[in-house]
Design a protein around this motif. Structure first.
Motif, PDB file in Angstrom:
ATOM      1  N   ALA A 186      43.230  88.892  23.076  1.00  7.75           N
ATOM      2  CA  ALA A 186      42.540  89.078  23.679  1.00  7.75           C
ATOM      3  C   ALA A 186      41.619  88.886  21.499  1.00  7.75           C
ATOM      4  CB  ALA A 186      41.587  90.249  23.946  1.00  7.75           C
ATOM      5  N   ASP A 187      41.854  89.859  21.208  1.00  6.82           N
ATOM      6  CA  ASP A 187      42.037  89.518  19.162  1.00  6.82           C
ATOM      7  C   ASP A 187      42.607  88.556  18.834  1.00  6.82           C
ATOM      8  OD1 ASP A 187      40.143  91.830  19.830  1.00  6.82           O
ATOM      9  OD2 ASP A 187      42.042  92.828  19.954  1.00  6.82           O
ATOM     10  N   THR A 245      45.816  87.341  26.911  1.00  4.50           N
ATOM     11  CA  THR A 245      45.164  87.070  26.525  1.00  4.50           C
ATOM     12  C   THR A 245      44.128  87.890  26.791  1.00  4.50           C
ATOM     13  OG1 THR A 245      45.057  85.087  28.069  1.00  4.50           O
ATOM     14  CG2 THR A 245      45.666  84.430  26.085  1.00  4.50           C
ATOM     15  N   THR A 394      36.730  81.705   9.788  1.00  8.61           N
ATOM     16  CA  THR A 394      36.027  82.200  11.351  1.00  8.61           C
ATOM     17  C   THR A 394      36.801  81.039  11.749  1.00  8.61           C
ATOM     18  OG1 THR A 394      34.455  83.328  10.473  1.00  8.61           O
ATOM     19  CG2 THR A 394      34.139  82.123  12.831  1.00  8.61           C
ATOM     20  N   ARG A 395      37.026  79.949  11.202  1.00  7.45           N
ATOM     21  CA  ARG A 395      37.323  78.360  12.182  1.00  7.45           C
ATOM     22  C   ARG A 395      38.830  78.602  12.824  1.00  7.45           C
ATOM     23  NH1 ARG A 395      32.821  75.264   8.529  1.00  7.45           N
ATOM     24  NH2 ARG A 395      31.151  76.159   9.496  1.00  7.45           N
ATOM     25  N   THR A 397      40.929  81.657  12.926  1.00  9.60           N
ATOM     26  CA  THR A 397      41.233  82.454  13.828  1.00  9.60           C
ATOM     27  C   THR A 397      40.654  81.896  15.611  1.00  9.60           C
ATOM     28  OG1 THR A 397      38.988  83.529  13.432  1.00  9.60           O
ATOM     29  CG2 THR A 397      41.203  84.647  13.132  1.00  9.60           C
ATOM     30  N   THR A 398      39.466  80.955  15.214  1.00  8.42           N
ATOM     31  CA  THR A 398      38.789  80.281  16.438  1.00  8.42           C
ATOM     32  C   THR A 398      40.345  79.318  16.720  1.00  8.42           C
ATOM     33  OG1 THR A 398      36.795  80.323  16.428  1.00  8.42           O
ATOM     34  CG2 THR A 398      37.529  78.410  17.696  1.00  8.42           C
ATOM     35  N   GLU A 399      40.687  78.703  16.185  1.00  7.04           N
ATOM     36  CA  GLU A 399      42.021  77.606  16.136  1.00  7.04           C
ATOM     37  C   GLU A 399      42.922  78.481  16.718  1.00  7.04           C
ATOM     38  OE1 GLU A 399      41.609  74.216  16.904  1.00  7.04           O
ATOM     39  OE2 GLU A 399      39.728  74.521  15.551  1.00  7.04           O
ATOM     40  N   GLY A 401      43.902  81.348  18.239  1.00  9.23           N
ATOM     41  CA  GLY A 401      42.764  81.278  19.333  1.00  9.23           C
ATOM     42  C   GLY A 401      43.482  80.665  20.678  1.00  9.23           C
ATOM     43  N   LYS A 402      43.161  78.699  20.588  1.00  6.04           N
ATOM     44  CA  LYS A 402      43.152  77.974  21.654  1.00  6.04           C
ATOM     45  C   LYS A 402      44.411  77.493  21.127  1.00  6.04           C
ATOM     46  CE  LYS A 402      40.229  74.513  20.379  1.00  6.04           C
ATOM     47  NZ  LYS A 402      39.181  73.918  19.962  1.00  6.04           N
ATOM     48  N   ALA A 405      45.682  80.652  23.800  1.00  8.27           N
ATOM     49  CA  ALA A 405      45.547  80.576  25.251  1.00  8.27           C
ATOM     50  C   ALA A 405      45.784  79.065  25.413  1.00  8.27           C
ATOM     51  CB  ALA A 405      44.013  80.247  25.182  1.00  8.27           C
ATOM     52  N   GLN A 407      44.756  75.857  24.998  1.00  5.82           N
ATOM     53  CA  GLN A 407      44.170  75.216  25.130  1.00  5.82           C
ATOM     54  C   GLN A 407      44.293  73.524  23.802  1.00  5.82           C
ATOM     55  OE1 GLN A 407      40.214  77.394  23.833  1.00  5.82           O
ATOM     56  NE2 GLN A 407      39.588  76.014  25.779  1.00  5.82           N
TER      57      GLN A 407
END
Lengths: 421, 311
Positions: A186-187, A245, A394-395, A397-399, A401-402, A405, A407
């Motif tokens: 989740a992080d 997740t 920041t961007r 870590t978003t990627e 995460g995707k 997950a 995505q």
């Protein structure tokens, strides 16, 4: 981010008042520090320094997560602190670019004993563009693979030092309905640790060094794709279980899975050991084992390389009026007296003198392991989200995460990363 | 609502009385206008200005960079996804909150002691802080230590991985938001339902109407403006919802529950790109305003007819 989280777990935050006022005025040095349980070591150092110095250091303890925000707000203003605690790398890059920080390289080269008091790989991680901006001032936080020795022994498994051993462990444990690896997915920064280690073992530290130096196209290196593919394979193999997740590290869910034997391994910064010691004492003292990340088949990276947070640093405001006093204070960080205080606090200092002090640590074996691991490391890669400027981090870590997950595919992940600006 | 009340107070016939007493001098509005200007208008204008500045992280002076943030905004696939997520969340929230709040509100409007006590109990979630609620549900929905493994299989998540799967995360955010705000909307519907004249029901029952027909032919039409009010509040609230996403799912897994406002927060306060975040924020203000205007236009709310018309 990783640093913020791990220190946040220790929360004994105490904000000392009157943070404002003449930042660099007259006979005081204002020092911003992350106000958590470890701050008592800095408090003692300041008290010691103020006994003999004409210029007094005033410690401003900024509690918890708001530290980086407050620093960003205050730097460049007349209230900026003279000394600032930071994580090196991307956490200070915007200040360096704006000419707000003092280049400490001359002071280190002038005083050979000052420079040689710190472990080279750690000192280097506080440098940007070949210039030193940070002096190590807290314990080291390398990432290690923790595992449950009892669970491994019960299932006839070897310590996960090789990729084959890790694979066998994953297959065997899954068959026994034990989650092989606890992952607080989740992080996103917990997932990032896997990619950092995989990329280093596949191709060594150079690929990310290029990226951190501003070359986003280096994300297109085949090694990044391979790391993402291995991570995807681990996810598909069920190495992290099915609910990772939704599992968080920050609320202690992932560490509890490891500490209670529901999961058998966890890749995490060394701060998690004190966390286990506090919450699952029996596990930490009897069952917990630790190794550096295993090699990856066909990889050219050195298995002795380390990733994580080398340590925290003091940087000096370029506009300070008391430069000499600030440097004198930084030199106190190299003293064995200061290192002693860190060791007593359970930290492993980044100083060369630390080795002889580790016996007095709360867990000498673990402290010794950490020290040797970092000291022998050809490279100590700073956590990606700390090494890159905040916008990119920041961007990124978003990627990540995707990717975890499901995505985006590993190929799409590489494409997106190359476009990071 | 406020406007409704004022409309009633200055209805024809009362206007002359108001004129005799004398309208309050505009000077009384100065503190309110000043407060609004300093804390709402100025920051909003500044945010619009910042949306034309590139790569500003809070240090030094923002540099004008023309339309670069805006062109990026329209090409950013994450923004497209966040827009879809925001709209889906808004629709889910509306579809969940409106029927439940409407039925509860109409039921609670009845004058009876038990109902009064129960209504007070229903009201409790509203007085809890959003943070407390989100953390509470995060604990409940934890797949390892919470109730998620029990609840999950009932609603199609056999692993209990509710907040860890893309659809589940959005449903959870909508549910938790609904749990918190249904009491508020219930209150609005209760107030609205109590305004419906008793004689309408008496006439209907004389004509032989049952309870359901009374509900569909009297209560619902009489509540149409209340429905609009409540819907506008739900829609604008969901479009800008942030805390629940932030605390419950952190926009995850991946970006599957990242709303526009959470994306804006990440760009501004984690990425320190205030220019791009301001562009996102400005776009969100424009979209929310347009949507509320559309709602008002197509629901006939703008004409401000009294629900008691024709009485």
């Amino acid at each position: 981010m990783v640093g913020a989280v791990c220190l946040g777990l220790l929360t004994a935050a105490c904000g000392s008042g009157s943070g404002s006022g003449s930042g660099s005025g007259g006979g005081t040095l204002t020092a911003y520090v992350y106000g958590d349980g470890a701050v008592k070591v800095q408090e003692a150092a300041v008290a010691e320094f103020n006994k003999t110095s004409k210029v007094k250091v005033k410690l401003v303890e900024v509690p918890g997560d708001s530290y980086q925000n407050k620093l960003n707000a205050v730097m460049g203003s007349p209230n900026a602190p003279d000394l600032l605690y930071n994580w090196g790398g991307g956490s200070i890059k915007s200040f360096v670019d704006a000419g707000e920080l003092l280049d400490l390289t001359p002071y280190l080269t002038q005083d050979a004993s000052f420079k040689s008091s710190f472990l080279p790989s750690v000192l280097a991680a506080g440098a940007l563009g070949g210039k030193n901006y940070g002096i190590p001032m807290r314990g080291m936080q390398p990432v290690v693979l923790f595992y449950n020795k009892t669970l491994f022994a019960q299932n006839g498994l070897q310590a996960p030092t090789t990729w084959a051993a890790l694979q066998t462990a994953i297959t065997t444990l899954k068959a026994k309905n034990i989650t092989p690896v606890a992952l607080g997915g989740a992080d996103a920064w917990t997932e990032q640790m896997w990619l950092e280690e995989l990329l280093d073992r596949i191709a060594g530290p150079t690929v990310f060094q290029k990226i951190a130096a501003g070359d986003s196209s280096a994300w297109g290196d085949p090694a990044v794709l391979k790391a993402a593919q291995i991570a995807k394979q681990l996810i598909d193999d069920g190495a992290f279980g099915k609910t990772f997740t939704a599992t968080s590290y920050t609320n202690n869910a992932a560490p509890t899975l490891l500490g209670t034997g529901k999961a058998a391994m966890q890749l995490m910064g060394t701060w998690d050991y004190s966390n286990q010691l506090a919450n699952h004492k029996d596990f930490a003292t009897k069952d917990e084992g630790w190794v550096n990340f295993p090699t990856v088949d066909g990889g050219t990276g050195d298995a002795a390389d380390v990733v994580g947070n080398p340590t925290n640093y003091w940087s000096v405001n370029a506009h300070t009026k008391n430069k000499d006093a600030a440097i004198a204070f930084l030199k106190a960080m190299a003293s064995s007296d200061y290192a002693n205080k860190l060791v007593a606090n359970g930290d492993v200092p980044a100083t060369t003198s630390a080795k002889s002090l580790l016996g007095s640590s709360p867990n000498p074996a673990f402290a010794q392991f950490q020290y040797d691991m970092v000291q022998q490391a050809p490279s100590f890669q700073l956590s990606w989200d700390q090494a890159l400027p905040a916008t990119q981090a920041t961007r990124m870590t978003t990627e990540i995460g995707k990717l975890f997950a499901g995505q985006v595919s590993p190929e799409q992940f590489v494409t997106d990363m190359k476009a990071l600006k | 609502m406020v406007q409704d009340a004022r409309e009633a107070a200055t209805a024809p016939g009362r206007r002359s009385a108001a004129a005799r007493v004398g309208r309050p001098s505009p000077g009384w509005a100065v503190p309110g206008v000043l407060f609004f200007a300093v804390f709402a208008v100025v920051p909003m204008v500044y945010a619009v200005y910042l949306s034309f500045c590139g790569n500003w992280g809070g240090l030094g002076t923002p540099q004008f960079s023309g339309l670069s943030n805006w062109t990026r905004l329209f090409q950013d696939s994450d923004v497209r996804q966040a827009t879809v997520t925001t709209v889906v969340l808004t629709v889910l929230s509306w579809a969940f909150q409106t029927p439940v709040a409407l039925l509860l509100g109409v039921w609670a409007a009845g004058r009876e002691r038990n109902r009064a006590v129960l209504s007070a109990v229903f009201f409790i979630p509203l007085v809890l802080s959003t943070t407390a609620i989100a953390l509470l549900f995060k604990a409940i929905l934890d797949p390892n230590f919470g109730l998620a493994t029990t609840i999950g299989p009932w609603i199609g998540f056999p692993d209990g991985n509710i907040i860890g799967s893309p659809n589940g995360a959005l449903i959870a955010v909508a549910f938790v938001g609904g749990w918190q705000f249904i009491p508020f909307h219930t209150l609005i519907y209760q107030g609205g339902a109590r305004q419906i004249p008793e004689v309408l029901y008496q006439a209907a029952s004389i004509d032989g109407c049952g309870r359901w027909r009374q509900f569909f032919h009297i209560t619902l039409p009489q509540l149409r403006h209340t429905i609009t009010t409540s819907s506008v509040l739900i829609i604008v609230g969901s479009l800008t919802s942030f805390e629940t996403v932030f605390l419950l799912t952190q926009g995850g897994p991946g970006t599957s529950s990242t709303t526009l406002s959470y994306g804006m927060y990440r760009e501004a306060f984690q990425g320190f790109d205030f220019g791009y975040a301001s562009a996102l924020g400005t776009a969100l203000v424009v979209v929310s305003t347009l949507l509320s205007l559309l709602m008002v236009k197509f629901s006939g709310f703008g004409s401000m007819r009294s629900t008691r018309e024709g009485m």
